[in-house]
Write a protein that holds these residues in place. Sequence first.
Motif, PDB file in Angstrom:
ATOM      1  N   GLN A   1       0.829  -1.208   0.000  1.00 39.32           N
ATOM      2  CA  GLN A   1       0.000   0.000   0.000  1.00 39.32           C
ATOM      3  C   GLN A   1       0.861   1.254   0.000  1.00 39.32           C
ATOM      4  O   GLN A   1       0.637   2.180  -0.789  1.00 39.32           O
ATOM      5  N   THR A   2       1.871   1.282   0.886  1.00 36.98           N
ATOM      6  CA  THR A   2       2.772   2.429   0.910  1.00 36.98           C
ATOM      7  C   THR A   2       3.517   2.563  -0.405  1.00 36.98           C
ATOM      8  O   THR A   2       3.674   3.671  -0.941  1.00 36.98           O
ATOM      9  N   LEU A   3       3.984   1.440  -0.948  1.00 37.34           N
ATOM     10  CA  LEU A   3       4.696   1.476  -2.220  1.00 37.34           C
ATOM     11  C   LEU A   3       3.795   2.027  -3.319  1.00 37.34           C
ATOM     12  O   LEU A   3       4.229   2.857  -4.130  1.00 37.34           O
ATOM     13  N   HIS A   4       2.550   1.582  -3.364  1.00 37.86           N
ATOM     14  CA  HIS A   4       1.592   2.064  -4.361  1.00 37.86           C
ATOM     15  C   HIS A   4       1.419   3.583  -4.250  1.00 37.86           C
ATOM     16  O   HIS A   4       1.429   4.301  -5.260  1.00 37.86           O
ATOM     17  N   GLU A   5       1.266   4.070  -3.017  1.00 39.81           N
ATOM     18  CA  GLU A   5       1.083   5.505  -2.814  1.00 39.81           C
ATOM     19  C   GLU A   5       2.317   6.287  -3.261  1.00 39.81           C
ATOM     20  O   GLU A   5       2.207   7.365  -3.870  1.00 39.81           O
ATOM     21  N   GLN A   6       3.495   5.753  -2.970  1.00 41.42           N
ATOM     22  CA  GLN A   6       4.716   6.462  -3.326  1.00 41.42           C
ATOM     23  C   GLN A   6       4.924   6.523  -4.841  1.00 41.42           C
ATOM     24  O   GLN A   6       5.202   7.583  -5.393  1.00 41.42           O
ATOM     25  N   VAL A   7       4.820   5.382  -5.505  1.00 41.14           N
ATOM     26  CA  VAL A   7       5.093   5.383  -6.941  1.00 41.14           C
ATOM     27  C   VAL A   7       4.035   6.168  -7.698  1.00 41.14           C
ATOM     28  O   VAL A   7       4.296   6.649  -8.813  1.00 41.14           O
ATOM     29  N   SER A   8       2.861   6.341  -7.119  1.00 42.13           N
ATOM     30  CA  SER A   8       1.839   7.160  -7.774  1.00 42.13           C
ATOM     31  C   SER A   8       2.305   8.607  -7.896  1.00 42.13           C
ATOM     32  O   SER A   8       1.840   9.341  -8.781  1.00 42.13           O
ATOM     33  N   ARG A   9       3.228   9.024  -7.026  1.00 41.43           N
ATOM     34  CA  ARG A   9       3.730  10.403  -7.068  1.00 41.43           C
ATOM     35  C   ARG A   9       4.816  10.599  -8.108  1.00 41.43           C
ATOM     36  O   ARG A   9       5.301  11.730  -8.285  1.00 41.43           O
ATOM     37  N   ILE A  10       5.205   9.538  -8.800  1.00 38.82           N
ATOM     38  CA  ILE A  10       6.274   9.684  -9.795  1.00 38.82           C
ATOM     39  C   ILE A  10       5.836  10.589 -10.936  1.00 38.82           C
ATOM     40  O   ILE A  10       6.661  11.228 -11.591  1.00 38.82           O
ATOM     41  N   ALA A  11       4.522  10.668 -11.161  1.00 42.90           N
ATOM     42  CA  ALA A  11       4.012  11.541 -12.219  1.00 42.90           C
ATOM     43  C   ALA A  11       4.299  13.014 -11.930  1.00 42.90           C
ATOM     44  O   ALA A  11       4.292  13.839 -12.851  1.00 42.90           O
ATOM     45  N   ARG A  12       4.565  13.345 -10.664  1.00 43.04           N
ATOM     46  CA  ARG A  12       4.860  14.739 -10.294  1.00 43.04           C
ATOM     47  C   ARG A  12       6.358  14.955 -10.066  1.00 43.04           C
ATOM     48  O   ARG A  12       6.763  16.036  -9.646  1.00 43.04           O
ATOM     49  N   SER A  13       7.151  13.942 -10.326  1.00 43.52           N
ATOM     50  CA  SER A  13       8.593  14.047 -10.114  1.00 43.52           C
ATOM     51  C   SER A  13       9.293  14.590 -11.349  1.00 43.52           C
ATOM     52  O   SER A  13       8.794  14.482 -12.478  1.00 43.52           O
ATOM     53  N   ASP A  14      10.458  15.165 -11.122  1.00 43.88           N
ATOM     54  CA  ASP A  14      11.280  15.671 -12.229  1.00 43.88           C
ATOM     55  C   ASP A  14      12.366  14.676 -12.620  1.00 43.88           C
ATOM     56  O   ASP A  14      12.810  14.662 -13.767  1.00 43.88           O
ATOM     57  N   LEU A  15      12.790  13.877 -11.656  1.00 43.11           N
ATOM     58  CA  LEU A  15      13.878  12.924 -11.889  1.00 43.11           C
ATOM     59  C   LEU A  15      13.606  11.662 -11.081  1.00 43.11           C
ATOM     60  O   LEU A  15      13.280  11.742  -9.891  1.00 43.11           O
TER      61      LEU A  15
END
Length: 267
Positions: A49-63
Amino acid sequence: MADHALKGLKIAVTRPRDQAVPLVQKIEQAGGIPLLFPLLEIAAAPDTQTLHEQVSRIARSDLAIFISPNAVQYGMAAIRAAGVALPASLRIAAVGQGSARALRELGIADVVVPVDRFDSEGLLALPALQDVAGKRVMILRGDGGRELLGDTLKARGAQVEYVACYRRSKPQLDMAALLREAPDALTATSGEALEHLWQSAVESQRDALRDSPLFVPHARIAGLAQRQGWRRVILTDAGDDGLLDGLIAWAGKQDSGCGIQDSGLRN
């Protein structure tokens, strides 16, 4: 590759089981006898669950930085499971060529990766990681590990988030079984793995290991081996090809009667 350059030589391969296959095959193709002896085990992160939440934020990452081939395997699987598309603006980086190759096999062609020093220091020296003030950086890795990369990027003004997408564990090692096989040489590809090997050995077993040729692909691992007391440390180029080239060069010197060459890392 020289045919039968390792003929009859027993080489202990200590990578995690799944990652050991390519090196095992290369040793076999060179006529050697690989002894599979995994020092670490790799598995998916337990907190999905935590992993899912974290990787979902990759769309807002620059690198996004992938620390290892395992990070690529488990990180990209988590990203796909979360249904997240990598934005076109996202830069992708990898610490080593193995990770970069794994990313390219998944269709990510533009990867920032060092060309000669395959570690955090090598990546941090690249122009793409200099001007990161205000950038959002996601570092995909296993649980724990070195903090140099993230700490340095934070010092340069980046917002850093670590994502533990897999976990490493230390299996119980049958050191007596390894020594019964009488390996002619051993390989070690991480400091954590080498520490586990050493801690699992009793003093008499350490004495037996100290005189075995130990092939390592990074100076940091070689330095650890030297401090542990290994007497025949051979530093190779990075990756499986580097290890194999080092093994073949060593075997050739054995055949010629020259003996092992000092790696320059011993006192």
